[in-house]
Motif scaffolding. Structure first.
Motif, PDB file in Angstrom:
ATOM      1  N   GLN A  77      -9.122   7.108 -13.962  1.00 20.30           N
ATOM      2  CA  GLN A  77     -10.308   7.193 -13.119  1.00 20.30           C
ATOM      3  C   GLN A  77     -10.327   6.046 -12.109  1.00 20.30           C
ATOM      4  N   LEU A  78      -9.965   4.844 -12.557  1.00 17.80           N
ATOM      5  CA  LEU A  78      -9.923   3.708 -11.637  1.00 17.80           C
ATOM      6  C   LEU A  78      -8.871   3.923 -10.553  1.00 17.80           C
ATOM      7  N   VAL A  79      -7.712   4.419 -10.960  1.00 23.32           N
ATOM      8  CA  VAL A  79      -6.645   4.688  -9.982  1.00 23.32           C
ATOM      9  C   VAL A  79      -7.096   5.741  -8.987  1.00 23.32           C
ATOM     10  N   VAL A  80      -7.733   6.791  -9.488  1.00 20.38           N
ATOM     11  CA  VAL A  80      -8.207   7.858  -8.597  1.00 20.38           C
ATOM     12  C   VAL A  80      -9.253   7.311  -7.631  1.00 20.38           C
ATOM     13  N   GLU A  81     -10.163   6.493  -8.126  1.00 21.51           N
ATOM     14  CA  GLU A  81     -11.178   5.913  -7.248  1.00 21.51           C
ATOM     15  C   GLU A  81     -10.533   5.055  -6.162  1.00 21.51           C
ATOM     16  N   GLU A  82      -9.516   4.271  -6.549  1.00 23.75           N
ATOM     17  CA  GLU A  82      -8.805   3.464  -5.551  1.00 23.75           C
ATOM     18  C   GLU A  82      -8.109   4.361  -4.536  1.00 23.75           C
ATOM     19  N   MET A  83      -7.503   5.434  -5.025  1.00 26.27           N
ATOM     20  CA  MET A  83      -6.800   6.350  -4.119  1.00 26.27           C
ATOM     21  C   MET A  83      -7.788   6.998  -3.153  1.00 26.27           C
ATOM     22  N   GLN A  85     -10.610   5.748  -2.149  1.00 25.17           N
ATOM     23  CA  GLN A  85     -11.003   4.721  -1.184  1.00 25.17           C
ATOM     24  C   GLN A  85      -9.911   4.520  -0.138  1.00 25.17           C
ATOM     25  N   ASP A  86      -8.646   4.467  -0.593  1.00 30.35           N
ATOM     26  CA  ASP A  86      -7.535   4.305   0.343  1.00 30.35           C
ATOM     27  C   ASP A  86      -7.453   5.477   1.314  1.00 30.35           C
ATOM     28  N   VAL A  87      -7.585   6.687   0.775  1.00 31.96           N
ATOM     29  CA  VAL A  87      -7.507   7.875   1.627  1.00 31.96           C
ATOM     30  C   VAL A  87      -8.675   7.895   2.608  1.00 31.96           C
ATOM     31  N   SER A  88      -9.862   7.530   2.132  1.00 28.83           N
ATOM     32  CA  SER A  88     -11.026   7.497   3.017  1.00 28.83           C
ATOM     33  C   SER A  88     -10.827   6.466   4.122  1.00 28.83           C
ATOM     34  N   GLU A  93      -9.505   5.332   9.754  1.00 30.02           N
ATOM     35  CA  GLU A  93      -8.639   4.687  10.748  1.00 30.02           C
ATOM     36  C   GLU A  93      -7.982   5.725  11.651  1.00 30.02           C
ATOM     37  N   ARG A  94      -7.498   6.798  11.056  1.00 33.67           N
ATOM     38  CA  ARG A  94      -6.846   7.841  11.863  1.00 33.67           C
ATOM     39  C   ARG A  94      -7.836   8.512  12.809  1.00 33.67           C
ATOM     40  N   ILE A  95      -9.051   8.743  12.325  1.00 36.84           N
ATOM     41  CA  ILE A  95     -10.076   9.343  13.191  1.00 36.84           C
ATOM     42  C   ILE A  95     -10.389   8.389  14.341  1.00 36.84           C
ATOM     43  N   SER A  96     -10.507   7.106  14.032  1.00 37.15           N
ATOM     44  CA  SER A  96     -10.775   6.112  15.077  1.00 37.15           C
ATOM     45  C   SER A  96      -9.643   6.086  16.091  1.00 37.15           C
ATOM     46  N   GLN A  97      -8.402   6.100  15.609  1.00 43.46           N
ATOM     47  CA  GLN A  97      -7.250   6.119  16.513  1.00 43.46           C
ATOM     48  C   GLN A  97      -7.243   7.399  17.357  1.00 43.46           C
ATOM     49  N   ALA A  98      -7.561   8.526  16.719  1.00 42.15           N
ATOM     50  CA  ALA A  98      -7.577   9.794  17.445  1.00 42.15           C
ATOM     51  C   ALA A  98      -8.662   9.776  18.522  1.00 42.15           C
ATOM     52  N   ARG A  99      -9.810   9.206  18.202  1.00 47.52           N
ATOM     53  CA  ARG A  99     -10.884   9.135  19.201  1.00 47.52           C
ATOM     54  C   ARG A  99     -10.486   8.234  20.370  1.00 47.52           C
TER      55      ARG A  99
END
Length: 171
Positions: A77-83, A85-88, A93-99
């Motif tokens: 569960q901790l690993v999934v939560e970290e993942m 957060q990382d994906v979010s 960042e990708r949305i910001s770069q795309a904008r």
């Protein structure tokens, strides 16, 4: 001798001896059966104790496995939560770069469109100037109107008279 018959007494003693022997045999068989049952009981108790020990061992192992499973799920569960957060974070960042890239593209398109519109306006202005100059030249040439050409009178037109006499509309 009076009262007791010796044959009867011996016969009774023989029967009694037979009964005692039968009782001793039964007692010996009972004792042997009892010893077998005691040995079987002892073996069963040993097996039961072994089974109890094994069950306790399995219960302890099961408890350890359950604890390990709970720990693994907690870690997962901790690993999934970290993942997540990382994906979010990566998605933001990708949305910001795309904008930002979109803004650059729109700005470049606007600049390019502005340049094209300016070029088109200059070309249109040059063409309009050319047309105006051409009209001015023609107006200058037409400044003196030519004499009007005589309008033929249809009644005196020979071609029309010929067609009328022949009854045909085509020449």
């Amino acid at each position: 001798m009076r009262g007791l018959d010796s044959d009867e007494v011996f016969e009774f003693l023989d029967r009694l001896a037979d009964q005692v022997q039968a009782g001793e045999r039964e007692l010996a068989e009972s004792q042997a059966r009892s010893e077998r049952l005691l040995a079987e009981l002892q073996r069963t108790r040993s097996e039961l104790q072994a089974v109890r020990t094994e069950v306790e061992h399995y219960e302890e192992a099961g408890d350890r496995v359950n604890e390990q499973v709970v720990q693994m799920f907690s870690q997962a569960q901790l690993v999934v939560e970290e993942m997540v957060q990382d994906v979010s974070r990566d998605a933001r960042e990708r949305i910001s770069q795309a904008r930002a890239h979109e803004r650059k593209i729109v700005a470049a398109a606007m600049d390019s469109a502005g340049d094209q519109v300016r070029e088109y306006a200059q070309t249109a202005q040059a063409q309009m100037q050319s047309i105006v100059n051409s009209f001015a030249t023609e107006v200058d040439q037409i400044a003196t109107p030519p004499a009007p050409a005589p309008v033929p009178d249809p009644l005196f037109d020979r071609e029309w008279q010929t067609r009328f006499r022949s009854g045909s509309d085509s020449p």
